[in-house]
Design an enzyme around this catalytic site. Structure first.
Site, PDB file in Angstrom:
ATOM      1  N   LEU A  67      49.320 193.029  11.859  1.00 53.61           N
ATOM      2  CA  LEU A  67      48.340 192.996  12.944  1.00 53.61           C
ATOM      3  C   LEU A  67      48.334 191.628  13.610  1.00 53.61           C
ATOM      4  CD1 LEU A  67      45.398 194.917  11.232  1.00 53.61           C
ATOM      5  CD2 LEU A  67      47.091 195.812  12.846  1.00 53.61           C
ATOM      6  N   GLU A  68      48.633 191.597  14.884  1.00 53.71           N
ATOM      7  CA  GLU A  68      48.705 190.343  15.620  1.00 53.71           C
ATOM      8  C   GLU A  68      47.605 190.234  16.665  1.00 53.71           C
ATOM      9  OE1 GLU A  68      52.717 189.746  16.988  1.00 53.71           O
ATOM     10  OE2 GLU A  68      53.557 190.497  15.115  1.00 53.71           O
TER      11      GLU A  68
END
Length: 537
Positions: free
Chosen positions: A362-363
């Protein structure tokens, strides 16, 4: 990791940090809400303990009672402290360290044996103390904030009156160093009362889950062995080798080399299928389908063929997991409802396709509490073979205060490996407080050091790099640098200017984005890094 069509480079959502002086970098981080330590942001941050690994004998330590160093068992390196309490002493070893006032510090050590204590005195605030009672290596960790007039603290380790020997290794006090140079000073030998109760530290009791603030005291010769709550547990048995190579397989065409899953190079032990998609109408929920564009680019690749390829890879001893997130993957697990949606949808996909677990990439924001709870719930549903990996951006693992680092620590009991993306980040401080430039061995090894000193086991830490210069915007290193970094971390050989404070022979391995870009680059990564990792002892 980018999945945008016609965009081979991994574009960050934020500007890279510039390569500047250590103090300026720390101040910049503080200004962005990522301050490592209050009150000392401009000071060098690193491990302040001298000879914390006891590889130099007892140098830097003052010990009372029967204390020595041994070459086995050790947690890492070549030495460990072994101290045996007597009837009238706890075999305490101390070290006095210069610190800054009004500043936060993290104290940790790896220990084993009955009633092993770790703490600090003279902090000017609440002096911390933690303990455990385990027959295998486990990490004790605590934090404290110094008072307004504190210029030094005394770190201590000790056992308990009349008990057998304890072991300690890899002691770390993380924070900015003070301006003084205090010498180690022995503290007065503790004198037991009639019931041998301690006066300065928390003590073990016969309850199953004691806490450091309990005051119940054992007699000098307990009739039953108290059991402390474990400070760390081993991850599930996944069937993976001790050292692994992880590769991301692209379920899309972005002008790299497209692959069927069956074509993924045999060097990869963990294959992360990239990516699951979010369900817009149900927060936290995910979905997965084989991308039609990929099928078209391959001249036809059906869902049935993909499923068969998953089983074939698993039959060959590989683990195939589903990656959530990527550059564009806006998946949010911010509360219990979203967590339940994530767990139910992820479990359904895992059972449907036969995936071995989940990769968290998850960025676009992580909320460690709800997501950590959800991952635990998912692991409980899948079972003990569940594989959990993560691929945070470098900034996400820069400090234990970061949400991604907190997620890794929260899921430490089920975590397989964190392969941080050591690229697209600019220069950053290493665990020694010095700034290192991305795309170098020093950058990689000093960041790995930060993660291990922050609480992850070495076998839970891997090196993440792009497979080619086309695969990321910056930070590419050759496979030789990857191998040298692993060797440096595991054995202390082939290091750059930064030499880690300990050897971590169980370092997990390496990851690359992606198997597709690896093919595009002539399989340079898998052909060189794969054999090296698999030959590591």
């Amino acid at each position: 990791m980018a999945r945008t069509l016609n965009q081979p480079s991994h574009k960050r959502r934020r500007s890279p940090l510039p390569v500047v002086a250590a103090g300026a970098t720390a101040l910049a981080l503080a200004g962005s809400g990522l301050a490592l330590f209050a009150g000392g942001a401009s000071a060098a941050v690193g491990n302040l303990v001298t000879n914390g690994g006891f590889d130099g004998g007892l140098g830097g330590w003052v010990c009372a009672g029967a204390a020595t160093t041994v070459s086995s068992p050790v947690h890492s390196g070549t030495g460990a402290l072994q101290a045996t309490p007597g009837a009238g002493d706890t075999a305490e070893c101390t070290q006095t360290i210069s610190v800054l006032p009004n500043t936060s510090y993290t104290l940790s050590a790896w220990v084993q044996g009955p009633y092993t204590y770790l703490g600090a005195r003279g902090t000017g605030g609440t002096d911390p103390s933690v303990w455990s009672n385990q027959n295998s290596w486990n990490q004790l960790s605590t934090t404290f904030t110094t008072g307004a007039n504190a210029t030094s603290v005394t770190v201590y380790l000790h056992g308990w009156y009349g008990q057998s020997a304890y072991l300690a290794d890899d002691v770390a006090l993380i924070g900015p160093g003070g301006t003084g140079t205090p010498s180690p000073t022995a503290t007065p030998t503790q004198t037991p009362t009639a019931t041998a109760s301690p006066t300065a530290t928390a003590t073990p009791t016969k309850t199953a889950t004691p806490t450091p603030t309990q005051t119940a005291t054992p007699t000098q010769t307990p009739t039953a062995t108290p059991t402390a709550t474990p400070t760390s547990t081993n991850p599930p048995v996944t069937g993976l080798p001790a050292h692994v190579v992880t590769g991301y397989w692209q379920n899309f065409d972005n002008n790299s080399t497209v692959q069927r899953l069956s074509d993924v190079q045999s060097a990869y032990d963990i294959i992360a299928v990239s990516f699951a998609d979010s369900v817009p109408t149900k927060t936290g929920a995910i979905s997965f389908t084989l991308d039609p564009g990929l099928s078209k680019a391959l001249g036809g690749y059906t869902d049935a063929q993909f499923r068969a390829d998953v089983k074939a890879k698993q039959a060959a001893g590989k683990k195939v997991i589903l990656s959530i997130g990527g550059q564009n993957g806006a998946i949010t697990v911010g509360d219990a409802t979203a967590g339940a949606n994530f767990v139910n949808s992820a479990y359904a996909i895992i059972k449907d396709y036969g995936f071995d677990g989940i990769d968290v990439d998850l960025e676009n924001g992580v909320q460690a509490g709800p997501l950590g709870d959800a991952l635990h719930a998912l692991q409980a549903k899948v079972g003990p073979g569940f594989v959990l990996t993560m691929a945070p951006e470098t900034i996400g693992m820069y400090s234990t205060s970061g949400a991604y680092f907190q997620l890794a620590l929260k899921t430490k009991d089920i975590l397989t490996v964190v392969n941080t993306q050591f690229y697209n980040s600019g220069g950053m401080n290493g665990c020694d407080g010095k700034v290192y430039t991305q795309g170098t061995i020093d950058f990689i090894t000093s960041q790995v050091c930060t993660q291990i000193q922050g609480g992850l086991r070495p076998d839970q830490v891997g090196i993440g790099v792009p497979a080619s210069t086309k695969a990321a915007g910056g930070g590419y290193v050759s496979p030789t640098v990857v191998n040298n970094a692993l060797d440096c971390l595991a054995t202390g050989n082939n290091c750059g200017s930064f030499v880690p404070p300990a050897k971590w022979p169980t370092i997990r391995g390496a990851m690359t984005w992606s198997t597709n870009w690896d093919v595009n680059n002539g399989n340079a990564f898998s052909n060189a890094v794969g054999p090296f990792v698999h030959k590591m002892p």
